[in-house]
Design a protein around this motif. Sequence first.
Motif, PDB file in Angstrom:
ATOM      1  N   ALA A 152      -1.869   2.861   2.488  1.00 39.97           N
ATOM      2  CA  ALA A 152      -1.270   3.240   1.208  1.00 39.97           C
ATOM      3  C   ALA A 152       0.011   4.038   1.434  1.00 39.97           C
ATOM      4  N   LEU A 153      -0.044   4.988   2.366  1.00 37.49           N
ATOM      5  CA  LEU A 153       1.122   5.822   2.661  1.00 37.49           C
ATOM      6  C   LEU A 153       2.305   4.973   3.120  1.00 37.49           C
ATOM      7  N   LEU A 155       2.976   1.904   2.353  1.00 41.15           N
ATOM      8  CA  LEU A 155       3.546   1.202   1.203  1.00 41.15           C
ATOM      9  C   LEU A 155       4.331   2.160   0.305  1.00 41.15           C
ATOM     10  N   PHE A 156       3.792   3.346   0.077  1.00 42.51           N
ATOM     11  CA  PHE A 156       4.506   4.324  -0.746  1.00 42.51           C
ATOM     12  C   PHE A 156       5.848   4.709  -0.111  1.00 42.51           C
ATOM     13  N   ARG A 157       5.864   4.826   1.212  1.00 39.59           N
ATOM     14  CA  ARG A 157       7.133   5.131   1.900  1.00 39.59           C
ATOM     15  C   ARG A 157       8.117   3.979   1.718  1.00 39.59           C
ATOM     16  N   LYS A 158       7.627   2.756   1.843  1.00 41.75           N
ATOM     17  CA  LYS A 158       8.468   1.570   1.678  1.00 41.75           C
ATOM     18  C   LYS A 158       9.091   1.542   0.284  1.00 41.75           C
ATOM     19  N   LEU A 159       8.329   1.978  -0.712  1.00 41.89           N
ATOM     20  CA  LEU A 159       8.788   1.974  -2.096  1.00 41.89           C
ATOM     21  C   LEU A 159       9.651   3.192  -2.433  1.00 41.89           C
ATOM     22  N   GLN A 165       3.504   9.209  -2.037  1.00 41.91           N
ATOM     23  CA  GLN A 165       3.471   9.712  -0.663  1.00 41.91           C
ATOM     24  C   GLN A 165       2.744  11.052  -0.596  1.00 41.91           C
ATOM     25  N   ALA A 166       3.060  11.943  -1.528  1.00 39.91           N
ATOM     26  CA  ALA A 166       2.434  13.266  -1.523  1.00 39.91           C
ATOM     27  C   ALA A 166       0.928  13.156  -1.712  1.00 39.91           C
TER      28      ALA A 166
END
Length: 285
Positions: A152-153, A155-159, A165-166
């Motif tokens: 998940a992290l 993907l959140f970084r990619k977005l 991310q937090a």
Amino acid sequence: SEVAKVAGDYRIEVKSENAADKPGRYEMRIEELRPATERDRTRVMAERVYAEGEELRRKKAWDPAMTTYQRARGLWRSVGDRGGEALALYRIGMMQEELGHGDQALALNDESIAAYKAAGDLRGEATALNRRGKLLNDRQRISEALVSIQQALELFRKLGDLHGQASALNNVGAVSFLLGKSRPAVEAYTEASDLWKRLDDMANQGKTLNNLARVYQEQGRPQEARDALEAARQAIERTGDPGDLAVTLSDLGELDQRQGHLAEARACLEKALALQRRIGDTQGE
């Protein structure tokens, strides 16, 4: 979405779903101008039914909300809308979790991940993966939980999604700590705290700093723990949440007690107790 019942001129008003977003200028483009089809009407109906489910969820009417989300899922599924179906599955899983059906919640969440992937919705996929980590952690499948949260992290970084991310980093910290990996836990909690501060989310920053302080105490680093708790208290005092503040003061009191600062410990614990009584937190008392 909406389908007009009659042809004519209409005024379109654009609003963000996030009430905290600042006003700004927007550009809109009509991709296609055509009469509404039965598929369009079904999709609009699905959105209306889903909105009814959201209202029931806010009222904590879990069973009626779940039934309503299932109706929305069926409508979205009938028109091949995998993104809508994924959203409904995610919410149905949430209702199952609220009802104490953890295994069903996990299975539905996994279905939502597959549907989000099919729809190409990375943010939805990341959100469901992050939640999957929590559900696995609740089932004591901690190593699997960490893998899911790290996915998940990524993907959140990619977005570039800082909030996502937090949230994922906070979960990485929690699971790492359970696995006895205190150094990665400190790194994850510290990064999460910095992101919450950037987002001006003092409530979540305070909670993350409380978690960080517990890791520091486990590492035998009382001064770093105290610094984190004092920072947490300052953040939470800005939000005015008595429950979160009571937790922080209680942790500070316990730290003072371990260090032999009995007067300071008593003062903190008495303040925490007063807050817990004020909100009716008998378990905290």
